[in-house]
Design a protein around this motif. Sequence first.
Motif, PDB file in Angstrom:
ATOM      1  N   LEU A 138      12.490   9.777  -2.199  1.00 44.27           N
ATOM      2  CA  LEU A 138      12.374   9.003  -3.431  1.00 44.27           C
ATOM      3  C   LEU A 138      12.941   7.605  -3.241  1.00 44.27           C
ATOM      4  O   LEU A 138      12.348   6.611  -3.684  1.00 44.27           O
ATOM      5  CB  LEU A 138      13.094   9.718  -4.580  1.00 44.27           C
ATOM      6  N   GLU A 139      14.083   7.511  -2.577  1.00 46.49           N
ATOM      7  CA  GLU A 139      14.667   6.193  -2.313  1.00 46.49           C
ATOM      8  C   GLU A 139      13.732   5.338  -1.466  1.00 46.49           C
ATOM      9  O   GLU A 139      13.571   4.129  -1.712  1.00 46.49           O
ATOM     10  CB  GLU A 139      16.021   6.358  -1.617  1.00 46.49           C
ATOM     11  N   ALA A 140      13.102   5.963  -0.459  1.00 48.40           N
ATOM     12  CA  ALA A 140      12.166   5.220   0.393  1.00 48.40           C
ATOM     13  C   ALA A 140      10.964   4.747  -0.417  1.00 48.40           C
ATOM     14  O   ALA A 140      10.476   3.621  -0.228  1.00 48.40           O
ATOM     15  CB  ALA A 140      11.718   6.103   1.559  1.00 48.40           C
ATOM     16  N   LEU A 141      10.474   5.603  -1.328  1.00 53.80           N
ATOM     17  CA  LEU A 141       9.339   5.229  -2.172  1.00 53.80           C
ATOM     18  C   LEU A 141       9.702   4.060  -3.073  1.00 53.80           C
ATOM     19  O   LEU A 141       8.915   3.106  -3.222  1.00 53.80           O
ATOM     20  CB  LEU A 141       8.893   6.433  -3.010  1.00 53.80           C
ATOM     21  N   GLU A 142      10.870   4.116  -3.680  1.00 54.49           N
ATOM     22  CA  GLU A 142      11.290   3.037  -4.574  1.00 54.49           C
ATOM     23  C   GLU A 142      11.481   1.731  -3.801  1.00 54.49           C
ATOM     24  O   GLU A 142      11.209   0.639  -4.329  1.00 54.49           O
ATOM     25  CB  GLU A 142      12.570   3.443  -5.299  1.00 54.49           C
ATOM     26  N   GLN A 143      11.920   1.834  -2.533  1.00 54.96           N
ATOM     27  CA  GLN A 143      12.045   0.627  -1.708  1.00 54.96           C
ATOM     28  C   GLN A 143      10.664   0.040  -1.402  1.00 54.96           C
ATOM     29  O   GLN A 143      10.480  -1.182  -1.412  1.00 54.96           O
ATOM     30  CB  GLN A 143      12.784   0.966  -0.416  1.00 54.96           C
ATOM     31  N   GLN A 144       9.687   0.938  -1.129  1.00 51.34           N
ATOM     32  CA  GLN A 144       8.318   0.468  -0.893  1.00 51.34           C
ATOM     33  C   GLN A 144       7.760  -0.247  -2.118  1.00 51.34           C
ATOM     34  O   GLN A 144       7.104  -1.285  -2.000  1.00 51.34           O
ATOM     35  CB  GLN A 144       7.405   1.645  -0.536  1.00 51.34           C
ATOM     36  N   ILE A 145       8.003   0.340  -3.289  1.00 52.62           N
ATOM     37  CA  ILE A 145       7.488  -0.235  -4.531  1.00 52.62           C
ATOM     38  C   ILE A 145       8.242  -1.497  -4.906  1.00 52.62           C
ATOM     39  O   ILE A 145       7.684  -2.434  -5.486  1.00 52.62           O
ATOM     40  CB  ILE A 145       7.557   0.819  -5.661  1.00 52.62           C
ATOM     41  N   GLY A 146       9.527  -1.509  -4.588  1.00 55.51           N
ATOM     42  CA  GLY A 146      10.347  -2.674  -4.887  1.00 55.51           C
ATOM     43  C   GLY A 146      11.076  -2.597  -6.207  1.00 55.51           C
ATOM     44  O   GLY A 146      11.595  -3.602  -6.700  1.00 55.51           O
ATOM     45  N   HIS A 194       0.861  -1.186   0.000  1.00 56.83           N
ATOM     46  CA  HIS A 194       0.000   0.000   0.000  1.00 56.83           C
ATOM     47  C   HIS A 194       0.893   1.230   0.000  1.00 56.83           C
ATOM     48  O   HIS A 194       1.675   1.442   0.939  1.00 56.83           O
ATOM     49  CB  HIS A 194      -0.912   0.008   1.223  1.00 56.83           C
ATOM     50  N   ILE A 195       0.792   2.031  -1.055  1.00 55.41           N
ATOM     51  CA  ILE A 195       1.596   3.241  -1.175  1.00 55.41           C
ATOM     52  C   ILE A 195       0.712   4.438  -0.846  1.00 55.41           C
ATOM     53  O   ILE A 195      -0.297   4.664  -1.512  1.00 55.41           O
ATOM     54  CB  ILE A 195       2.173   3.403  -2.599  1.00 55.41           C
ATOM     55  N   PRO A 196       1.050   5.204   0.194  1.00 54.09           N
ATOM     56  CA  PRO A 196       0.241   6.391   0.533  1.00 54.09           C
ATOM     57  C   PRO A 196       0.221   7.388  -0.626  1.00 54.09           C
ATOM     58  O   PRO A 196       1.150   7.454  -1.438  1.00 54.09           O
ATOM     59  CB  PRO A 196       0.963   6.973   1.759  1.00 54.09           C
ATOM     60  N   TRP A 197      -0.854   8.197  -0.654  1.00 59.03           N
ATOM     61  CA  TRP A 197      -1.019   9.185  -1.726  1.00 59.03           C
ATOM     62  C   TRP A 197       0.134  10.170  -1.767  1.00 59.03           C
ATOM     63  O   TRP A 197       0.554  10.592  -2.853  1.00 59.03           O
ATOM     64  CB  TRP A 197      -2.354   9.900  -1.554  1.00 59.03           C
ATOM     65  N   ASP A 198       0.688  10.534  -0.609  1.00 64.34           N
ATOM     66  CA  ASP A 198       1.778  11.507  -0.641  1.00 64.34           C
ATOM     67  C   ASP A 198       3.015  10.950  -1.343  1.00 64.34           C
ATOM     68  O   ASP A 198       3.833  11.710  -1.868  1.00 64.34           O
ATOM     69  CB  ASP A 198       2.127  12.005   0.762  1.00 64.34           C
ATOM     70  N   MET A 209      -5.056  10.324 -10.634  1.00 64.63           N
ATOM     71  CA  MET A 209      -5.386  10.400  -9.213  1.00 64.63           C
ATOM     72  C   MET A 209      -5.317  11.845  -8.728  1.00 64.63           C
ATOM     73  O   MET A 209      -6.200  12.305  -7.995  1.00 64.63           O
ATOM     74  CB  MET A 209      -4.420   9.526  -8.402  1.00 64.63           C
ATOM     75  N   ARG A 210      -4.271  12.545  -9.123  1.00 60.48           N
ATOM     76  CA  ARG A 210      -4.123  13.927  -8.681  1.00 60.48           C
ATOM     77  C   ARG A 210      -5.241  14.802  -9.252  1.00 60.48           C
ATOM     78  O   ARG A 210      -5.755  15.685  -8.570  1.00 60.48           O
ATOM     79  CB  ARG A 210      -2.762  14.484  -9.094  1.00 60.48           C
ATOM     80  N   GLU A 211      -5.626  14.548 -10.497  1.00 62.75           N
ATOM     81  CA  GLU A 211      -6.699  15.334 -11.109  1.00 62.75           C
ATOM     82  C   GLU A 211      -8.001  15.169 -10.340  1.00 62.75           C
ATOM     83  O   GLU A 211      -8.720  16.141 -10.100  1.00 62.75           O
ATOM     84  CB  GLU A 211      -6.890  14.903 -12.567  1.00 62.75           C
ATOM     85  N   ARG A 212      -8.300  13.948  -9.901  1.00 62.79           N
ATOM     86  CA  ARG A 212      -9.514  13.725  -9.134  1.00 62.79           C
ATOM     87  C   ARG A 212      -9.410  14.375  -7.749  1.00 62.79           C
ATOM     88  O   ARG A 212     -10.389  14.948  -7.251  1.00 62.79           O
ATOM     89  CB  ARG A 212      -9.786  12.217  -8.970  1.00 62.79           C
ATOM     90  N   ALA A 213      -8.237  14.297  -7.133  1.00 61.46           N
ATOM     91  CA  ALA A 213      -8.050  14.936  -5.830  1.00 61.46           C
ATOM     92  C   ALA A 213      -8.180  16.446  -5.954  1.00 61.46           C
ATOM     93  O   ALA A 213      -8.798  17.106  -5.100  1.00 61.46           O
ATOM     94  CB  ALA A 213      -6.676  14.569  -5.259  1.00 61.46           C
TER      95      ALA A 213
END
Length: 307
Positions: free
Chosen positions: A39-47, A3-7, A74-78
Motif C-alpha cells: 500500500l505504501e508503494a502504491l501511494e508513492q506511485q500515485i503521489g 502508469h499504475i498496474p492493475w494489480d 475496472m474490476r467488474e469488466r475484468a
Amino acid sequence: MRHIPWDGFQLFLTIAEARSLREAAVKLKISAATVSRRLEALEQQIGAPLFERLPGTLRLLPLGEALLPEAAAMRERADALNRLIGVRDAFDQGPVVVTTTASVALFLARHLLELHAACAPVGIELSASRQILNLARREADIALRLRRPPAEGDLRVKRVSQMTSALYAAKSYLAQERWRGGEDDVRRLAFFAVGQEPERSQRAAWLRAVMGTKRPLAQIDELHLRLEAVRQGGAAALLPCWIGESDPDLTCVGGRDAPFREDIYLIFHNDLAQNPRVRRAAAAISDLLKRRAADLAGPAGANLGRS
C-alpha cells in the motif's frame, strides 16, 4: 504520466472493502506487513495517500473515495472477461467449486456418491464456509445459501429445497433430568446457543421463543462442534432434523409443532448459465436436494416421547 498496474488497483480495492490491513491480508493470503508495504508503494506511485490510518481501521481519503468507483468498474469488466472465458471451459478442465454452509455441505457429503454419479464426468469441489465467496470473481462457481441473497448482481437464484431444524438432546441427558417428554418441559433444560450474527438472528429468535430468556450454557456456532457437545449430554441444541432424527442417541425436545425452517437457494452467475460444467453440476445438486426434500424437512419431533 504515471502508469499504475492493475494489480495495484486490485490491492486498493481489497483494502478499501476490508477497511483493515489485517482483514485485507486474510483475503489476499499474505501477511499484514506485506499489505502495508504494498500500500505504501502504491501511494508513492500515485503521489498521495489513499487512506487515513486510524486505530484498528482505515478510512478512505478524498482521493481514495474518487478512485473507488472507477477501480470497482475496472474490476467488474475484468471479472466479466474472465467469466466469458469460463463459459467456454470444457468438461475436463477441473471441478465445479460449490460453496455452502456447514449444514448443507454435511448433507451433500452424506450423499456424495449419489451426487458424483449424477455429475460425472464433471467433478465437484465442496467448500463449507460462512464466508460469502464472490461468484462474480469465480471464487466459487455455485453457492448454496439458507437465505435469499441481495438483489444486486447478475445472479441466477433458484429455491431448491427447505431445511428444518429443531431442538435435540441426548437421551442420557434427558434420563438424568427426568424429562417427561413434552415441549412444556423443555425450558428447564440447559441449552447451547447459536451465533448472534445478522444472518443467524432468526435462529436466535427461534431459540428464545422455545427456551425463554434463560441464559445458554454456552454459545457454539459451528455445527459439528454443537452436535458433538449435544451427544456428550448436559444440554440441548438447535440441529438440522435430518441429523437429529438419524441419530439413535438423540431425541427431539422442542420444535414439533413449529420447527425452524430455512429455504435453500442455489445461486450462480448468469454469465455461467451456458457453461455446460456448471449447468450439469447445478442440475445434479438441485435434483438431489429435491429428491431428498423429505429428509431435509424432518419430520421434526418424530422422536418425541420415545425413550
